[in-house]
Scaffold this active site. Sequence first.
Site, PDB file in Angstrom:
ATOM      1  N   GLU A 182     -18.838   9.461  -2.775  1.00  6.48           N
ATOM      2  CA  GLU A 182     -19.391   9.062  -1.476  1.00  6.48           C
ATOM      3  C   GLU A 182     -19.442   7.536  -1.355  1.00  6.48           C
ATOM      4  O   GLU A 182     -19.542   6.833  -2.370  1.00  6.48           O
ATOM      5  CB  GLU A 182     -20.823   9.599  -1.341  1.00  6.48           C
ATOM      6  CG  GLU A 182     -20.935  11.119  -1.360  1.00  6.48           C
ATOM      7  CD  GLU A 182     -20.567  11.762  -0.032  1.00  6.48           C
ATOM      8  OE1 GLU A 182     -19.868  11.137   0.797  1.00  6.48           O
ATOM      9  OE2 GLU A 182     -20.978  12.921   0.182  1.00  6.48           O
TER      10      GLU A 182
ATOM     11  N   ASP B  65     -13.874  18.986  -7.509  1.00  7.30           N
ATOM     12  CA  ASP B  65     -15.332  18.936  -7.461  1.00  7.30           C
ATOM     13  C   ASP B  65     -15.946  20.324  -7.349  1.00  7.30           C
ATOM     14  O   ASP B  65     -15.244  21.303  -7.101  1.00  7.30           O
ATOM     15  CB  ASP B  65     -15.805  18.035  -6.303  1.00  7.30           C
ATOM     16  CG  ASP B  65     -14.992  18.241  -5.028  1.00  7.30           C
ATOM     17  OD1 ASP B  65     -14.329  19.289  -4.906  1.00  7.30           O
ATOM     18  OD2 ASP B  65     -15.030  17.365  -4.151  1.00  7.30           O
TER      19      ASP B  65
ATOM     20  N   ASN C 138     -16.335  10.113   6.427  1.00  4.83           N
ATOM     21  CA  ASN C 138     -16.963   8.854   5.978  1.00  4.83           C
ATOM     22  C   ASN C 138     -16.120   8.159   4.898  1.00  4.83           C
ATOM     23  O   ASN C 138     -16.579   7.219   4.265  1.00  4.83           O
ATOM     24  CB  ASN C 138     -18.387   9.098   5.467  1.00  4.83           C
ATOM     25  CG  ASN C 138     -18.420   9.964   4.203  1.00  4.83           C
ATOM     26  OD1 ASN C 138     -17.383  10.411   3.712  1.00  4.83           O
ATOM     27  ND2 ASN C 138     -19.613  10.194   3.677  1.00  4.83           N
TER      28      ASN C 138
ATOM     29  N   HIS D 277     -14.992   9.585   2.116  1.00  5.95           N
ATOM     30  CA  HIS D 277     -15.147  10.057   0.730  1.00  5.95           C
ATOM     31  C   HIS D 277     -13.886  10.782   0.257  1.00  5.95           C
ATOM     32  O   HIS D 277     -13.126  11.335   1.039  1.00  5.95           O
ATOM     33  CB  HIS D 277     -16.422  10.890   0.536  1.00  5.95           C
ATOM     34  CG  HIS D 277     -16.387  12.260   1.099  1.00  5.95           C
ATOM     35  ND1 HIS D 277     -17.454  12.840   1.735  1.00  5.95           N
ATOM     36  CD2 HIS D 277     -15.419  13.217   1.122  1.00  5.95           C
ATOM     37  CE1 HIS D 277     -17.159  14.062   2.108  1.00  5.95           C
ATOM     38  NE2 HIS D 277     -15.932  14.315   1.753  1.00  5.95           N
TER      39      HIS D 277
HETATM   40  C1  F6R Z   1     -13.456  18.794  -1.480  1.00  5.40           C
HETATM   41  C2  F6R Z   1     -13.023  17.417  -1.272  1.00  5.40           C
HETATM   42  C3  F6R Z   1     -13.532  16.662  -0.091  1.00  5.40           C
HETATM   43  C4  F6R Z   1     -12.782  17.065   1.182  1.00  5.40           C
HETATM   44  C5  F6R Z   1     -13.310  16.305   2.381  1.00  5.40           C
HETATM   45  C6  F6R Z   1     -12.631  16.702   3.671  1.00  5.40           C
HETATM   46  O1  F6R Z   1     -12.888  19.318  -2.648  1.00  5.40           O
HETATM   47  O2  F6R Z   1     -12.290  16.903  -2.058  1.00  5.40           O
HETATM   48  O3  F6R Z   1     -13.379  15.294  -0.324  1.00  5.40           O
HETATM   49  O4  F6R Z   1     -11.427  16.790   1.031  1.00  5.40           O
HETATM   50  O5  F6R Z   1     -14.683  16.519   2.509  1.00  5.40           O
HETATM   51  O6  F6R Z   1     -13.000  17.994   4.008  1.00  5.40           O
HETATM   52  P1  F6R Z   1     -12.365  18.731   5.282  1.00  5.40           P
HETATM   53  O7  F6R Z   1     -10.948  19.028   4.915  1.00  5.40           O
HETATM   54  O8  F6R Z   1     -13.180  19.963   5.426  1.00  5.40           O
HETATM   55  O9  F6R Z   1     -12.484  17.793   6.422  1.00  5.40           O
END
Ligand code: F6R
Length: 244
Positions: A143, A67, A136, A138
């Site tokens: 989302e 992303d 959450n 995702h």
């Molecule tokens: C970003 C991504 C997101 C993160 C998620 C967890 O490329 O794929 O889905 O994996 O937001 O983020 P952290 O590791 O910061 O808790």
Amino acid sequence: MKVRIFDTPEAVASALAERVADALAARPSLVLGLPTGRTPIAAYAELRRLHTAGRADFSRASTFNLDEFAGIPALHAGSFRAFMDRHLFGAVNLPPARIHFLDGAADDLDAECARYEAAIEAAGGLDLQMLGIGANGHIGFNEPGDELAARTHRVRLADTTRRDNAPLFGGDPANVPREALSMGMGTILKAAEIVLIATGERKAQCVERAIGGPVTTRLPASFLQLHPRVELYLDRAAASRLRP
Ligand code: F6R
């Protein structure tokens, strides 16, 4: 899903890096899907270390990041591309032409999503997709909601996600772009193998629901139950709500 529980976040990071190094050794032309976020930072550090030690050769590999924020160029310090340059790309022998990224500054974002989807297909699909998970539930920037997009698409970011990403934008959630581009759940589920990492108590509830709850668009990670080759690498805190 195959669940592996490690004592510490550091042990998760080193197991993931070893897993990627083994995959590169078995298939030097590996097509790797990559996440950003706090959780993989230590794994990327381990991968840099393995590369320096001659144990992770990226010279024939390709990467596709999950992303990118919309409306900012790759050179922006808060972009995921800049994050990857800092944590991995700048220190391993991945040929720049085989680093693939969504261009959040493209004029036509829908066309950019279609281009990315076609580029993944042209590379032969993702061999190994690394994933983190949002508190959450995702995955990438898919989302929770009434529906999930199958393919790479534009997303409106949840407030919680914008707060989580504030450190990349000077600490102020208001500076985090409202939109992003993300691989879809279908794009991710087409990967041959998936390894998801989660660490910390904050992830315990979504990990429990992703593994044991119903498959629902309200928890995008629950869709991983539909994939035949998913591994979860968890530290004890993230695994604390799983029944033994
Ligand atoms: C970003 C991504 C997101 C993160 C998620 C967890 O490329 O794929 O889905 O994996 O937001 O983020 P952290 O590791 O910061 O808790």
